[in-house]
Design a protein around this motif. Sequence first.
Motif, short mmCIF file in Angstrom:
data_model
loop_
_atom_site.label_atom_id
_atom_site.label_comp_id
_atom_site.label_asym_id
_atom_site.label_seq_id
_atom_site.Cartn_x
_atom_site.Cartn_y
_atom_site.Cartn_z
N GLY A 74 -3.25 10.92 -0.74
CA GLY A 74 -1.80 10.70 -0.85
C GLY A 74 -1.47 9.51 -1.73
O GLY A 74 -0.55 9.56 -2.55
N GLU A 75 -2.23 8.44 -1.59
CA GLU A 75 -1.99 7.25 -2.40
C GLU A 75 -2.26 7.53 -3.88
O GLU A 75 -1.53 7.09 -4.76
N ILE A 107 -3.03 11.84 3.66
CA ILE A 107 -2.06 10.86 3.18
C ILE A 107 -2.72 9.51 2.95
O ILE A 107 -2.42 8.80 1.98
N GLN A 108 -3.65 9.14 3.83
CA GLN A 108 -4.34 7.86 3.69
C GLN A 108 -5.21 7.81 2.44
O GLN A 108 -5.35 6.75 1.81
N THR A 109 -5.80 8.93 2.06
CA THR A 109 -6.76 8.94 0.94
C THR A 109 -6.12 9.48 -0.34
O THR A 109 -5.73 8.73 -1.22
N SER A 117 0.85 -1.19 0.00
CA SER A 117 0.00 0.00 0.00
C SER A 117 0.88 1.24 0.00
O SER A 117 1.91 1.31 0.69
N LYS A 118 0.51 2.21 -0.79
CA LYS A 118 1.32 3.43 -0.91
C LYS A 118 1.31 4.24 0.37
O LYS A 118 2.22 5.00 0.65
N GLN A 119 0.29 4.04 1.18
CA GLN A 119 0.25 4.69 2.49
C GLN A 119 1.41 4.20 3.35
O GLN A 119 2.06 4.99 4.06
N THR A 120 1.71 2.90 3.27
CA THR A 120 2.84 2.34 4.03
C THR A 120 4.15 2.95 3.57
O THR A 120 5.03 3.25 4.40
N ARG A 160 -5.01 11.96 7.50
CA ARG A 160 -6.14 11.45 6.72
C ARG A 160 -5.92 11.72 5.22
O ARG A 160 -6.28 10.88 4.38
N LEU A 197 4.64 5.94 2.22
CA LEU A 197 4.72 7.34 2.64
C LEU A 197 4.95 7.45 4.15
O LEU A 197 5.74 8.27 4.61
N LEU A 198 4.29 6.59 4.92
CA LEU A 198 4.45 6.66 6.37
C LEU A 198 5.84 6.17 6.81
O LEU A 198 6.34 6.60 7.85
#
Length: 532
Positions: free
Chosen positions: A525-526, A521-523, A392-395, A519, A397-398
């Motif tokens: 951001g991906e 980044i989660q939405t 997941s792209k969220q992972t 939030r 970025l985080l």
Amino acid sequence: MINIWRLTKIQLLSSFGLNKALHTLDVKERRKAILLSSSILAGVLMIAVVSFGYSFMMAMTFEQMGRMDLLLAIMMAVTSIVGFFTTIYKASGVLFSYKDYDLVMSLPIKTSHVVASRVLQLYVLNLFFTLIVMLPAGVVYAIKVNPETLFYLLFLMTLLFIPLLPIIAATIIGSFISWVSSRFKASRMISLVLTFVVIIALMVGSFGLNGNEQVLADMGTELADMIFKLYPLADMYVDAVCSYRMSSFLLFIALSVLSFMIFATVLGTRYKAIHTGLTTSHASSKYIMKPLEASSPFRALYKKELRRYFSSSIYVLNTSIGMILLLVMSIALLFVSSEKLGELIEIPQLSHYLSTLAPMIVSLFVTLSCTTSSSISLEGNHLWILKSSPISKQTILLSKVAVNLTITLPVLVVSSMLLMISLRPGWIESLLLLVIPLIYACYSAMMGVIVNLKLPNLEWTSEVTVIKQSAAVIVSMFIGVISLLIPLGISLLLTHVNGNLILIGIGMIMIAVCLVMFRYIQTKGERLFRTI
């Protein structure tokens, strides 16, 4: 000569992403470029206004002393020293460590022309800062002194030569550090340590040079002697510009130009050998097979990002120097009380200001240590690997946010503890001193990721372009400073309101902002990451 100009122009245009902005047909890209240019222009104007105000305040003191020449002497020395410090760790990357070295050297262009274009790039970047600082100081001097017409001619001509000697000295020291470190296996770590040692030693030396209380209290000939001893060329500069001595004017220009020409000539003749020596690394001759380790996607990405961070000395220096300075300042306050420091710099209420505004001051160092504003751009042409990975792209970025927090939080906690010991605040102030900068650390890390998603630069040839000169870095730094100046201004204006209540309100607002960014980044951001 035309080859030098073309190479320099291409390098400067690519450094700031102007080449793509000028030739793109995408309306969104053009709109983004206009917005970015407006932001940069606003930032430059803001710095110029601050420089003018600072020069004007100093001029009021020097006018009473009858030593207005000290204004230009101090500002000239400041620009030279700042340019020297920043060029130490920038020179090696601009001159030698760029990706298209093989391509450029294979062109039907003389090596001396390539070298000249790289040196000119350093010169232009330093000249830009010199103009921002020196022009406002020159305006203040002209208002206060009302000099002859010759002053304006000499002042404008000497501006072009101020950055030359600092560039030469910084390049020699920076290259020497890189060469020494390349002789060892742990070359990057040794380079980092040596560079930090040199920068901190020079800073301590400059502050300690005749910096006793009597000198600062007298503010007369002793101060001038201190400046001229620290940087002898400032003496020539003042004689040339303020006293209209043509001999000093010619000597200043001759020393700057001759030194620069000798440096460029020697560098041009030995460029390939120096490049080979600096880029040669030592590898271990033994390889031991070890069992493979499995870890979660986030942990694997975190380790990868951390290795990438420490693999670039420029990256580490540019993003951690703020935290190092914070730690040095915190340690220094253990030995010099805030009351004594206030007497030294003639601010009687400095102790009160430090106790009240310490969380915001510490947060400033945190926002200047953002690693995420260039972390996506540094992936370069390898970004497709991350984009195509089943993660997941969220992972992704985080994991970049986590590295930023790894760099800032340990130093932040230690520095805050040291400041609690030296400032001796109450328990509420101590809690705010720790919590407010922690909130700003999270804010800065996530804000850097979002800005870099909006303003990526994947077509760089030198890491310096991304780490120091990219649009994302400039915009994120500008937003970070503004996010501190606004609450700081509110605190100074609302002096009748309890400072702790203001800081608590600021902290709550920044927590809400952090939640919104998380939030985002989660939405979105991906989605932004996939479209880069």
